[in-house]
Design a protein around this motif. Structure first.
Motif, PDB file in Angstrom:
ATOM      1  N   ILE A  51       0.856  -1.178   0.000  1.00  0.00           N
ATOM      2  CA  ILE A  51       0.000   0.000   0.000  1.00  0.00           C
ATOM      3  C   ILE A  51       0.897   1.234   0.000  1.00  0.00           C
ATOM      4  N   ALA A  52       0.651   2.114  -0.947  1.00  0.00           N
ATOM      5  CA  ALA A  52       1.354   3.396  -1.037  1.00  0.00           C
ATOM      6  C   ALA A  52       0.339   4.457  -0.624  1.00  0.00           C
ATOM      7  N   PHE A  53       0.775   5.424   0.180  1.00  0.00           N
ATOM      8  CA  PHE A  53      -0.202   6.361   0.715  1.00  0.00           C
ATOM      9  C   PHE A  53       0.413   7.723   0.989  1.00  0.00           C
ATOM     10  N   VAL A  54      -0.477   8.709   1.058  1.00  0.00           N
ATOM     11  CA  VAL A  54      -0.103  10.083   1.392  1.00  0.00           C
ATOM     12  C   VAL A  54      -1.305  10.727   2.081  1.00  0.00           C
ATOM     13  N   PRO A  55      -1.077  11.537   3.120  1.00  0.00           N
ATOM     14  CA  PRO A  55      -2.206  12.198   3.785  1.00  0.00           C
ATOM     15  C   PRO A  55      -2.778  13.332   2.940  1.00  0.00           C
ATOM     16  N   ARG A  56      -4.020  13.678   3.209  1.00  0.00           N
ATOM     17  CA  ARG A  56      -4.653  14.869   2.655  1.00  0.00           C
ATOM     18  C   ARG A  56      -5.367  15.584   3.793  1.00  0.00           C
ATOM     19  N   LEU A  57      -5.748  16.800   3.562  1.00  0.00           N
ATOM     20  CA  LEU A  57      -6.346  17.606   4.621  1.00  0.00           C
ATOM     21  C   LEU A  57      -7.808  17.941   4.383  1.00  0.00           C
ATOM     22  N   ASP A  58      -8.362  17.518   3.251  1.00  0.00           N
ATOM     23  CA  ASP A  58      -9.721  17.929   2.892  1.00  0.00           C
ATOM     24  C   ASP A  58     -10.806  16.940   3.304  1.00  0.00           C
ATOM     25  N   GLY A  59     -10.450  15.861   4.008  1.00  0.00           N
ATOM     26  CA  GLY A  59     -11.452  14.906   4.464  1.00  0.00           C
ATOM     27  C   GLY A  59     -11.854  13.854   3.447  1.00  0.00           C
ATOM     28  N   ARG A  60     -11.203  13.824   2.298  1.00  0.00           N
ATOM     29  CA  ARG A  60     -11.522  12.827   1.264  1.00  0.00           C
ATOM     30  C   ARG A  60     -10.573  11.647   1.370  1.00  0.00           C
ATOM     31  N   ILE A  61     -11.086  10.486   1.035  1.00  0.00           N
ATOM     32  CA  ILE A  61     -10.277   9.275   0.920  1.00  0.00           C
ATOM     33  C   ILE A  61     -10.402   8.820  -0.524  1.00  0.00           C
ATOM     34  N   GLU A  62      -9.262   8.681  -1.196  1.00  0.00           N
ATOM     35  CA  GLU A  62      -9.246   8.148  -2.562  1.00  0.00           C
ATOM     36  C   GLU A  62      -8.408   6.887  -2.552  1.00  0.00           C
TER      37      GLU A  62
END
Length: 177
Positions: A51-62
């Motif tokens: 699993i490759a991942f990066v955080p986001r701040l807008d509340g979306r999960i893609e």
């Protein structure tokens, strides 16, 4: 560049800052008895879930999966079992568990690659490890606790054997432990 990095870059237009790789386990005999503290044989094989991942701040999960065109975009507050396709259930289970325990899930992008032998157990463990890095939480022998104590430079404290055992069992059960 590895296949998981290529999938992530193709989907999200940049390289992933972090990749977690979990070995597949092949249950040779008695795997169903493990939940009842019985004996079983298992072996690691040369297959992995990544699993490759990066955080986001807008509340979306893609999320994107390597099989076909499996892709999901959902608000973190709406990500729940029964509301997502089966391939994304391990991620939704962990998000729901953390949200139920008061964690603020700000969102993230993730690409998942799982070989035919790895199954959902590998996805559950990889997702749990990724979410532990993104949204730090502590672990006791009885369950998840609030934000992990002892974080140094954003690094999680190492799990004790008891914590690691409980965490692995929780992940095998889809994060519902």
């Amino acid at each position: 560049m590895t296949d998981i990095q290529t999938l992530f870059r193709r989907t999200f237009a940049h390289a992933p800052p972090r990749v977690i790789r979990v070995p597949a386990a092949l249950e040779l005999l008695g795997g169903h008895t493990e939940a009842h503290q019985g004996l079983f044989y298992s072996a690691a094989v040369d297959r992995f879930t990544e699993i490759a991942f990066v955080p986001r701040l807008d509340g979306r999960i893609e999320l994107v999966r390597d099989r076909g065109d499996q892709r999901l975009t959902v608000w973190a507050r709406e990500c729940a079992l029964g509301e997502v396709p089966g391939w994304a259930a391990p991620v939704a289970a962990m998000v729901g568990l953390l949200r139920d325990r008061g964690r603020n899930i700000r969102g993230f992008n993730a690409a998942i690659m799982a070989g035919p032998l790895t199954g959902d157990d590998g996805v559950s463990l990889a997702a749990a490890l990724a979410l532990r890095e993104l949204f730090p939480f502590g672990i006791s022998e009885t369950g998840l606790t609030g934000p992990a104590k002892g974080l140094r430079g954003g690094v999680q404290p190492k799990l004790t054997r008891a914590q690691a055992g409980w965490f692995a069992e929780m992940c095998r059960r889809g994060g519902l432990g």
